[in-house]
Design a protein around this motif. Structure first.
Motif, PDB file in Angstrom:
ATOM      1  N   LYS A   1       0.824  -1.206   0.000  1.00  0.00           N
ATOM      2  CA  LYS A   1       0.000   0.000   0.000  1.00  0.00           C
ATOM      3  C   LYS A   1       0.857   1.254   0.000  1.00  0.00           C
ATOM      4  O   LYS A   1       1.888   1.312   0.672  1.00  0.00           O
ATOM      5  N   CYS A   2       0.420   2.228  -0.768  1.00  0.00           N
ATOM      6  CA  CYS A   2       1.090   3.527  -0.821  1.00  0.00           C
ATOM      7  C   CYS A   2       0.070   4.608  -0.479  1.00  0.00           C
ATOM      8  O   CYS A   2      -1.057   4.570  -0.970  1.00  0.00           O
ATOM      9  N   PRO A   3       0.485   5.576   0.338  1.00  0.00           N
ATOM     10  CA  PRO A   3      -0.410   6.715   0.569  1.00  0.00           C
ATOM     11  C   PRO A   3      -0.522   7.574  -0.690  1.00  0.00           C
ATOM     12  O   PRO A   3       0.422   7.642  -1.476  1.00  0.00           O
ATOM     13  N   VAL A   4      -1.690   8.174  -0.872  1.00  0.00           N
ATOM     14  CA  VAL A   4      -1.907   9.058  -2.023  1.00  0.00           C
ATOM     15  C   VAL A   4      -2.131  10.469  -1.490  1.00  0.00           C
ATOM     16  O   VAL A   4      -3.056  10.692  -0.710  1.00  0.00           O
ATOM     17  N   GLU A   5      -1.272  11.392  -1.891  1.00  0.00           N
ATOM     18  CA  GLU A   5      -1.390  12.774  -1.407  1.00  0.00           C
ATOM     19  C   GLU A   5      -1.839  13.693  -2.522  1.00  0.00           C
ATOM     20  O   GLU A   5      -1.444  13.527  -3.675  1.00  0.00           O
ATOM     21  N   MET A   6      -2.676  14.645  -2.148  1.00  0.00           N
ATOM     22  CA  MET A   6      -3.120  15.621  -3.141  1.00  0.00           C
ATOM     23  C   MET A   6      -3.172  17.009  -2.512  1.00  0.00           C
ATOM     24  O   MET A   6      -3.564  17.161  -1.353  1.00  0.00           O
ATOM     25  N   GLU A   7      -2.758  17.987  -3.284  1.00  0.00           N
ATOM     26  CA  GLU A   7      -2.843  19.390  -2.869  1.00  0.00           C
ATOM     27  C   GLU A   7      -4.316  19.772  -2.836  1.00  0.00           C
ATOM     28  O   GLU A   7      -5.048  19.546  -3.799  1.00  0.00           O
ATOM     29  N   ILE A   8      -4.781  20.322  -1.712  1.00  0.00           N
ATOM     30  CA  ILE A   8      -6.175  20.736  -1.605  1.00  0.00           C
ATOM     31  C   ILE A   8      -6.211  22.268  -1.697  1.00  0.00           C
ATOM     32  O   ILE A   8      -5.699  22.947  -0.804  1.00  0.00           O
ATOM     33  N   PRO A   9      -6.805  22.812  -2.766  1.00  0.00           N
ATOM     34  CA  PRO A   9      -6.755  24.261  -2.970  1.00  0.00           C
ATOM     35  C   PRO A   9      -7.313  25.046  -1.779  1.00  0.00           C
ATOM     36  O   PRO A   9      -6.757  26.064  -1.387  1.00  0.00           O
ATOM     37  N   GLU A  10      -8.420  24.534  -1.175  1.00  0.00           N
ATOM     38  CA  GLU A  10      -9.035  25.251  -0.056  1.00  0.00           C
ATOM     39  C   GLU A  10      -8.093  25.352   1.134  1.00  0.00           C
ATOM     40  O   GLU A  10      -8.204  26.242   1.961  1.00  0.00           O
ATOM     41  N   LEU A  11      -7.190  24.377   1.254  1.00  0.00           N
ATOM     42  CA  LEU A  11      -6.313  24.328   2.426  1.00  0.00           C
ATOM     43  C   LEU A  11      -4.965  24.978   2.141  1.00  0.00           C
ATOM     44  O   LEU A  11      -4.316  25.504   3.041  1.00  0.00           O
ATOM     45  N   GLY A  12      -4.525  24.869   0.894  1.00  0.00           N
ATOM     46  CA  GLY A  12      -3.214  25.405   0.562  1.00  0.00           C
ATOM     47  C   GLY A  12      -2.085  24.458   0.895  1.00  0.00           C
ATOM     48  O   GLY A  12      -0.926  24.828   0.842  1.00  0.00           O
ATOM     49  N   PHE A  13      -2.403  23.223   1.261  1.00  0.00           N
ATOM     50  CA  PHE A  13      -1.364  22.212   1.457  1.00  0.00           C
ATOM     51  C   PHE A  13      -1.906  20.843   1.063  1.00  0.00           C
ATOM     52  O   PHE A  13      -3.118  20.693   0.822  1.00  0.00           O
ATOM     53  N   ALA A  14      -0.986  19.882   0.976  1.00  0.00           N
ATOM     54  CA  ALA A  14      -1.393  18.550   0.529  1.00  0.00           C
ATOM     55  C   ALA A  14      -1.786  17.696   1.726  1.00  0.00           C
ATOM     56  O   ALA A  14      -1.189  17.798   2.800  1.00  0.00           O
ATOM     57  N   ILE A  15      -2.804  16.870   1.542  1.00  0.00           N
ATOM     58  CA  ILE A  15      -3.142  15.875   2.566  1.00  0.00           C
ATOM     59  C   ILE A  15      -3.200  14.505   1.900  1.00  0.00           C
ATOM     60  O   ILE A  15      -3.275  14.390   0.672  1.00  0.00           O
ATOM     61  N   GLU A  16      -3.170  13.501   2.757  1.00  0.00           N
ATOM     62  CA  GLU A  16      -3.344  12.146   2.257  1.00  0.00           C
ATOM     63  C   GLU A  16      -4.838  11.968   2.027  1.00  0.00           C
ATOM     64  O   GLU A  16      -5.622  12.103   2.970  1.00  0.00           O
ATOM     65  N   ILE A  17      -5.233  11.693   0.781  1.00  0.00           N
ATOM     66  CA  ILE A  17      -6.663  11.516   0.518  1.00  0.00           C
ATOM     67  C   ILE A  17      -7.024  10.046   0.425  1.00  0.00           C
ATOM     68  O   ILE A  17      -8.178   9.692   0.225  1.00  0.00           O
ATOM     69  N   GLY A  18      -6.047   9.194   0.560  1.00  0.00           N
ATOM     70  CA  GLY A  18      -6.361   7.778   0.510  1.00  0.00           C
ATOM     71  C   GLY A  18      -5.112   6.942   0.479  1.00  0.00           C
ATOM     72  O   GLY A  18      -3.993   7.452   0.630  1.00  0.00           O
ATOM     73  N   GLU A  19      -5.338   5.655   0.280  1.00  0.00           N
ATOM     74  CA  GLU A  19      -4.245   4.700   0.280  1.00  0.00           C
ATOM     75  C   GLU A  19      -4.605   3.660  -0.769  1.00  0.00           C
ATOM     76  O   GLU A  19      -5.746   3.206  -0.801  1.00  0.00           O
ATOM     77  N   ILE A  20      -3.666   3.332  -1.648  1.00  0.00           N
ATOM     78  CA  ILE A  20      -3.995   2.344  -2.674  1.00  0.00           C
ATOM     79  C   ILE A  20      -2.948   1.231  -2.681  1.00  0.00           C
ATOM     80  O   ILE A  20      -1.781   1.463  -2.364  1.00  0.00           O
ATOM     81  N   GLU A  21      -3.422   0.047  -3.035  1.00  0.00           N
ATOM     82  CA  GLU A  21      -2.500  -1.074  -3.190  1.00  0.00           C
ATOM     83  C   GLU A  21      -2.017  -1.074  -4.637  1.00  0.00           C
ATOM     84  O   GLU A  21      -2.818  -0.935  -5.564  1.00  0.00           O
ATOM     85  N   VAL A  22      -0.714  -1.197  -4.829  1.00  0.00           N
ATOM     86  CA  VAL A  22      -0.158  -1.264  -6.181  1.00  0.00           C
ATOM     87  C   VAL A  22       0.902  -2.354  -6.259  1.00  0.00           C
ATOM     88  O   VAL A  22       1.438  -2.793  -5.235  1.00  0.00           O
ATOM     89  N   THR A  23       1.201  -2.781  -7.489  1.00  0.00           N
ATOM     90  CA  THR A  23       2.310  -3.690  -7.740  1.00  0.00           C
ATOM     91  C   THR A  23       3.294  -2.962  -8.636  1.00  0.00           C
ATOM     92  O   THR A  23       2.904  -2.392  -9.653  1.00  0.00           O
ATOM     93  N   GLU A  24       4.553  -2.981  -8.245  1.00  0.00           N
ATOM     94  CA  GLU A  24       5.586  -2.292  -9.007  1.00  0.00           C
ATOM     95  C   GLU A  24       6.646  -3.297  -9.427  1.00  0.00           C
ATOM     96  O   GLU A  24       7.063  -4.129  -8.629  1.00  0.00           O
ATOM     97  N   CYS A  25       7.058  -3.226 -10.682  1.00  0.00           N
ATOM     98  CA  CYS A  25       8.130  -4.100 -11.151  1.00  0.00           C
ATOM     99  C   CYS A  25       9.172  -3.269 -11.881  1.00  0.00           C
ATOM    100  O   CYS A  25       8.838  -2.460 -12.744  1.00  0.00           O
ATOM    101  N   GLU A  26      10.408  -3.464 -11.505  1.00  0.00           N
ATOM    102  CA  GLU A  26      11.509  -2.827 -12.227  1.00  0.00           C
ATOM    103  C   GLU A  26      12.353  -3.911 -12.821  1.00  0.00           C
ATOM    104  O   GLU A  26      12.868  -4.773 -12.090  1.00  0.00           O
ATOM    105  N   THR A  27      12.517  -3.874 -14.135  1.00  0.00           N
ATOM    106  CA  THR A  27      13.420  -4.847 -14.738  1.00  0.00           C
ATOM    107  C   THR A  27      14.784  -4.206 -14.936  1.00  0.00           C
ATOM    108  O   THR A  27      14.906  -2.994 -15.094  1.00  0.00           O
ATOM    109  N   VAL A  28      15.791  -5.050 -14.906  1.00  0.00           N
ATOM    110  CA  VAL A  28      17.157  -4.631 -15.191  1.00  0.00           C
ATOM    111  C   VAL A  28      17.524  -5.392 -16.459  1.00  0.00           C
ATOM    112  O   VAL A  28      17.418  -6.612 -16.510  1.00  0.00           O
ATOM    113  N   ASN A  29      17.897  -4.632 -17.498  1.00  0.00           N
ATOM    114  CA  ASN A  29      18.111  -5.266 -18.795  1.00  0.00           C
ATOM    115  C   ASN A  29      19.551  -5.110 -19.258  1.00  0.00           C
ATOM    116  O   ASN A  29      20.116  -4.033 -19.178  1.00  0.00           O
TER     117      ASN A  29
END
Lengths: 366, 150
Positions: A229-257
């Motif tokens: 899981k990775c946190p997802v942050e977004m700038e909120i215009p009303e606040l003027g700063f970024a907050i975590e608006i959620g958390e998503i599960e992802v799969t990441e793969c890096e190949t070395v070639n």
């Protein structure tokens, strides 16, 4: 001439009613709840989120139920729903280095800091049907170890110090969005990655496999594969700063070639990248291989004429909703089109017969 | 400086509310027994945000896909403004988040912290630690077999 034909309303209504009944199946068997689909068919849910390009497990579960388990139909439903949502903005790029890893393995570095963490994997299972699952089985609780508290660093970070692996140029450029502007060629790498991550798993897998079998072979190792899981942050215009608006599960793969160097680049390892919503390991590895194959031009490699190097071929055919839309439309009424074709073929046959008759008559006369 | 600390603190609680389990948040809110008078500045609406990733994890940004988010804004009678931005499509959850956000800027912030935010943080910490512990149990411990030739 355009001829409008009306009719069939009752047949359509009745067909849909029967569809609803068939979807439910035998009513003496308990109905599936969305929670059951979300929790127990989670990899199907993940695929629908990835290719539907919308992270929402509850909606994906609903789509799977409505589509009777036809995942491409479910993806279609999610894509259609997605277009009705107002877009609030874009998030900051997720930091996969901060991922809470459920799984993290490397095929290239045995002793990678953070270790080889297998996670809930099908690997090393015997692929024998487990008939215990056919009965109501109690599940033993998973073992617990000492939880890691610090972040798990990316493995490519260690190779970078030696300058032996190509580095990713840092950038904060706003990426193009193929859901807003039609894809044009040549496409930028960000657009290619967006297209690949929502592309059909089977198609991307087939393309990746073709590179392994020798069509634009690029000798990929899985440098790192991580799921979590990775946190997802977004700038909120009303606040003027970024907050975590959620958390998503992802799969990441890096190949070395393996890379022998080219006219423009020194010999060094190059990279392919896969990042996909949910636990989507096969798709993520395949995406990384295809991403690497499509990078031939920027790395100064030769175009070997392989399908996986042809971005127009890959990106124009990877979207299963576009593909199924065009494929399946040929089953819808084409009566008028066909009528004209029929007339044409009849006319050609008539003319051919007349010609044959004339020729035969001439031959007889001679 | 104080503003910065206040912003940091607010960011922390808004993040906590955004990712909280809806059932738990609703229960804690109900148990807190608060029903502040308020007026809507923006009624709850569900929408999507485009989630971005980076090529190679560290390179150029690209669009990964969207996620659902629900947002709303409201003002308490004393004029304090609260914003709710939560993951998913629950309008009720966004409303509670906005109310908690507004009340956290008033005198009752310490009570609310104890009644709502701390239990949410504890639950999240516990869930994360449990997953991390299960992952740790699947970490491979390599051992090398000593071979005969020297």
């Amino acid at each position: 001439m355009y001829v409008a034909v009306k009719g069939g309303e009752r047949a359509i209504e009745n067909a849909h009613a029967w569809l609803a009944e068939e979807r439910r199946g035998d009513t003496s068997i308990a109905e599936l709840s969305l929670e059951q689909i979300r929790e127990q068919l989670s990899l199907a849910v993940n695929r629908v989120m990835a290719e539907g390009s919308l992270f929402d497990p509850d909606l994906a579960a609903l789509a799977i139920k409505q589509a009777r388990g036809d995942l491409i139909e479910a993806i279609f439903l999610i894509r259609a729903y997605r277009t009705t949502l107002p877009r609030f903005g874009a998030t900051q790029p997720i930091e996969t280095g901060d991922m809470a890893c459920d799984r993290r393995i490397s095929a290239t570095f045995k002793d990678a800091p953070g270790g080889q963490v297998l996670g809930p994997t099908f690997d090393y299972t015997h692929r024998l049907l487990d008939f215990k699952l056919a009965a109501d089985g109690e599940v033993p609780e998973a073992e617990m170890g000492t939880p890691r508290t610090e972040a798990t660093p990316h493995i490519t970070e260690f190779l970078k110090d030696e300058d032996i692996i190509q580095t990713e140029a840092a950038s904060d450029e706003t990426p193009g969005d193929l859901t807003r502007e039609p894809l044009e060629f040549p496409a930028t790498r960000p657009l290619r990655l967006q297209s690949l991550t929502r592309g059909d798993e089977g198609f991307i897998l087939g393309m990746a496999y073709s590179t392994q079998r020798g069509y634009a072979r690029n000798h990929a190792f899985v440098g790192e594969l991580r799921i979590g899981k990775c946190p997802v942050e977004m700038e909120i215009p009303e606040l003027g700063f970024a907050i975590e608006i959620g958390e998503i599960e992802v799969t990441e793969c890096e190949t070395v070639n393996q890379f022998k160097g080219s006219k423009t680049e020194p010999p060094q390892f190059t990279r392919g990248y896969g990042l996909v919503f949910g636990q989507s390991e096969r798709k993520s590895i395949a995406m990384a291989l295809v991403d690497r194959a499509l990078r031939w031009k920027e790395l100064g490699e030769d175009n070997l004429g392989a399908a996986a190097q042809d971005e127009e071929f890959v990106l124009s055919h990877s979207d299963n909703i576009q593909a199924t839309g065009f494929l399946e439309h040929i089953k819808l009424p084409h009566y008028v089109d066909f009528q004209s074709e029929l007339e044409l073929v009849r006319k050609l046959r008539r003319e051919a017969a007349e010609l044959a008759e004339t020729l035969a008559a001439r031959e007889a006369a001679e | 400086m104080t503003d910065q600390i206040a912003a940091q603190d607010r960011k922390r609680w808004l993040s906590l509310l955004a990712t909280a389990d809806e059932g738990q948040l609703a229960q804690l809110w109900q148990d807190s027994g608060r029903a502040p008078a308020f007026r809507w500045l923006r009624t709850p609406e569900a929408g999507g945000v485009m989630v971005r990733g980076r090529a190679g994890g560290t390179g150029a940004p690209f669009n990964l896909g969207e996620m659902t988010v629900t947002r709303c804004s409201l003002a308490l009678e004393n004029g304090t403004v609260g914003h709710g931005y939560v993951q998913g499509r629950s309008k009720a959850k966004a409303e509670i988040a906005a109310k908690v956000d507004a009340l956290m800027q008033t005198d009752c912030s310490e009570d609310l912290r104890a009644q709502i935010l701390n239990p949410l943080a504890d639950a999240q910490h516990k869930a994360r630690t449990t997953r991390a512990a299960k992952a740790a149990a699947t970490k491979v411990e390599f051992f090398t077999l000593v071979r005969g030739e020297d």
